[in-house]
Design an enzyme around this catalytic site. Structure first.
Site, PDB file in Angstrom:
ATOM      1  N   GLY A  46      -4.974  -4.654  16.158  1.00  0.00           N
ATOM      2  CA  GLY A  46      -4.875  -3.213  15.909  1.00  0.00           C
ATOM      3  C   GLY A  46      -4.155  -2.576  17.095  1.00  0.00           C
ATOM      4  O   GLY A  46      -4.506  -2.847  18.250  1.00  0.00           O
ATOM      5  N   GLN A 211      -7.622  -8.246   6.828  1.00  0.00           N
ATOM      6  CA  GLN A 211      -8.259  -7.235   7.686  1.00  0.00           C
ATOM      7  C   GLN A 211      -9.041  -6.210   6.850  1.00  0.00           C
ATOM      8  O   GLN A 211     -10.051  -5.673   7.298  1.00  0.00           O
ATOM      9  CB  GLN A 211      -7.204  -6.484   8.514  1.00  0.00           C
ATOM     10  CG  GLN A 211      -6.574  -7.287   9.631  1.00  0.00           C
ATOM     11  CD  GLN A 211      -5.284  -7.951   9.185  1.00  0.00           C
ATOM     12  OE1 GLN A 211      -5.108  -8.275   8.013  1.00  0.00           O
ATOM     13  NE2 GLN A 211      -4.381  -8.171  10.126  1.00  0.00           N
ATOM     14  N   ASP A 252       1.650   0.866  13.528  1.00  0.00           N
ATOM     15  CA  ASP A 252       1.870   0.063  14.733  1.00  0.00           C
ATOM     16  C   ASP A 252       3.019   0.607  15.572  1.00  0.00           C
ATOM     17  O   ASP A 252       3.090   0.382  16.771  1.00  0.00           O
ATOM     18  CB  ASP A 252       2.131  -1.398  14.363  1.00  0.00           C
ATOM     19  CG  ASP A 252       0.836  -2.042  13.916  1.00  0.00           C
ATOM     20  OD1 ASP A 252       0.455  -1.844  12.737  1.00  0.00           O
ATOM     21  OD2 ASP A 252       0.179  -2.675  14.752  1.00  0.00           O
ATOM     22  N   ASN A 262       3.824  -0.689   9.814  1.00  0.00           N
ATOM     23  CA  ASN A 262       2.380  -0.942   9.715  1.00  0.00           C
ATOM     24  C   ASN A 262       2.206  -2.287   9.009  1.00  0.00           C
ATOM     25  O   ASN A 262       3.184  -2.953   8.640  1.00  0.00           O
ATOM     26  CB  ASN A 262       1.677   0.197   8.962  1.00  0.00           C
ATOM     27  CG  ASN A 262       0.164   0.117   9.094  1.00  0.00           C
ATOM     28  OD1 ASN A 262      -0.366  -0.050  10.195  1.00  0.00           O
ATOM     29  ND2 ASN A 262      -0.553   0.215   7.989  1.00  0.00           N
TER      30      ASN A 262
HETATM   31  O1  MRU Z   1      -1.968  -7.506  12.766  1.00  0.00           O
HETATM   32  P1  MRU Z   1      -2.944  -6.415  13.092  1.00  0.00           P
HETATM   33  O2  MRU Z   1      -4.287  -6.624  12.494  1.00  0.00           O
HETATM   34  O3  MRU Z   1      -2.980  -6.128  14.577  1.00  0.00           O
HETATM   35  O4  MRU Z   1      -2.311  -5.134  12.392  1.00  0.00           O
HETATM   36  C1  MRU Z   1      -3.016  -3.916  12.463  1.00  0.00           C
HETATM   37  C2  MRU Z   1      -2.401  -2.857  11.675  1.00  0.00           C
HETATM   38  O5  MRU Z   1      -1.351  -3.008  11.083  1.00  0.00           O
HETATM   39  C3  MRU Z   1      -3.084  -1.538  11.719  1.00  0.00           C
HETATM   40  O6  MRU Z   1      -2.972  -0.889  10.488  1.00  0.00           O
HETATM   41  C4  MRU Z   1      -2.407  -0.693  12.783  1.00  0.00           C
HETATM   42  O7  MRU Z   1      -2.411  -1.372  14.005  1.00  0.00           O
HETATM   43  C5  MRU Z   1      -3.054   0.605  12.954  1.00  0.00           C
HETATM   44  S1  MRU Z   1      -4.560   0.417  13.836  1.00  0.00           S
HETATM   45  C6  MRU Z   1      -5.273   1.862  14.237  1.00  0.00           C
END
Ligand code: MRU
Length: 362
Positions: A46, A211, A252, A262
């Site tokens: 995240g 997730q 992201d 994202n």
């Molecule tokens: O691969 P991840 O689990 O790190 O990806 C996370 C996401 O895409 C979330 O939607 C994004 O980081 C927003 S978190 C507040």
């Protein structure tokens, strides 16, 4: 509050997000290298959580150094920053945190600070980022909650109709687990619930790392917020059936023109929302905004290991030798984004202008 990452006298303690929801266990990272591994292996994930984890990793590096002066520590500081920058490429919060620490370290060298002062100030900066992240989530939560309707036709968990319930679809996990607490997209939902709105969350499972199914469902259940997990390919039919009144996702990296990177699959959801006339909101702290990147096409997209797609729970799903792609993120063009919610307020199109103006005010 969900203990996503916690500073302890021995290092950074992470709830192990690879084990949730079946096991609530913790990993203690006592060196910056162990924090880097936790980021790569998705023990912590995240965008905002990755950024603050990197800040604490730099603090650990400073505290564990055998150098005796800040100048002798400087080459090691650069190596630590380079190692962390190489963990994951898409979430800009990582680079925001590293740059903030680099600026602080340069200022401390200029001031002639002692090594002990450098260690104290770097740790204090990491603590400040942690607190700022929670405060930002709460603020954007309040801004975003006001955007959600007072009434809707979202379905409760048993699938029957419930007049007045607002159906909110989210993708991936943009919750407390993706931040230092409260969450971005899930912060909007938490805040709406605190305001008395009757929300029912539809959580996309979010293939391949799940997730949504594992993390969003776990943390919303912990808060007793009604939640239904759906497979990613079920969103369109729920929208058509009128169950979804709004989509809220995290980000992201947000480019200067408002394009949003994202979790992979977010772009699909945005197109579906557009087709069905459903607002598509992006909630993210200002540390996710990257005004130095002009458009989404320039955002680096992480390609993760094929095994995340070929296997599930240790069991092989696909034939040996088949081609596999595993881009971890996609880019939603700004034209599909109804509003971007940050701790600085709610931004609307044209995003090139609203992002620039808001950045200049910050
Ligand atoms: O691969 P991840 O689990 O790190 O990806 C996370 C996401 O895409 C979330 O939607 C994004 O980081 C927003 S978190 C507040």
């Amino acid at each position: 509050m969900i203990p996503t990452l916690t500073w302890t006298p021995d290092g950074v303690r992470f709830i192990d997000q690879t084990k949730l929801p079946l096991e609530e266990s913790y990993v203690l990272a006592t060196t910056y290298e162990q924090v880097a591994e936790a980021i790569v292996n998705m023990v912590v994930r995240g965008a905002p959580a990755i950024g603050v984890s990197a800040a604490y990793a730099i603090a650990l590096g400073a505290l564990r150094t055998t150098a005796v002066t800040p100048h002798l520590f400087a080459p090691e500081f650069e190596r630590i920053c380079a190692r962390l920058a190489a963990t994951r490429p898409t979430a800009v919060n990582l680079f925001w945190a590293i740059d903030r620490m680099k600026r602080l370290f340069a200022a401390l060298l200029d001031e002639g600070a002692t090594l002990v002062q450098v260690q104290e100030r770097i740790l204090a900066e990491a603590h400040a980022m942690y607190e700022e992240d929670i405060a930002a989530c709460r603020k954007m939560g309040a801004f975003g909650a006001a955007l959600l309707p007072d009434e809707g036709a979202g379905a409760p968990a048993d699938g029957s109709s419930s007049v007045g319930t607002i159906g909110v679809l989210t993708h991936c996990n943009a919750g407390a687990l993706a931040t230092c607490g409260y969450g971005t997209a899930l912060g909007v939902i938490r805040s709406a619930v605190e305001q008395g709105k009757r929300i029912h969350v539809f959580a996309d499972e979010t293939r391949p790392f799940l997730q949504g199914a594992r993390l969003t469902a776990w943390e919303l259940m912990a808060d007793h917020i009604p939640t239904t997990v759906i497979c990613d390919n079920m969103a369109a039919s729920l929208m058509r059936a009128g169950r979804i009144q709004a989509v809220v996702v995290g980000a992201d990296r947000i480019a200067a023109n408002g394009d949003v990177a994202n979790k992979i699959g977010t772009y699909n959801v945005a197109i579906l929302a557009h087709e069905h006339g459903i607002p598509f909101y992006v909630a993210a702290p200002w540390s996710t905004v990257d005004l130095a990147t002009a458009t989404g096409d320039l955002i680096p997209i992480e390609e993760r290991a094929a095994v995340e797609v070929t296997h599930h729970g240790g069991r092989q799903l696909t034939p040996n030798g088949v081609g596999i792609r595993n881009p971890a993120f996609d880019v939603t063009p700004a034209r599909y984004v109804t509003a971007i919610v940050t701790e600085r307020g709610v931004l609307r199109a044209p995003y090139g202008e609203s992002l620039k103006e808001t950045g200049a005010c910050g």
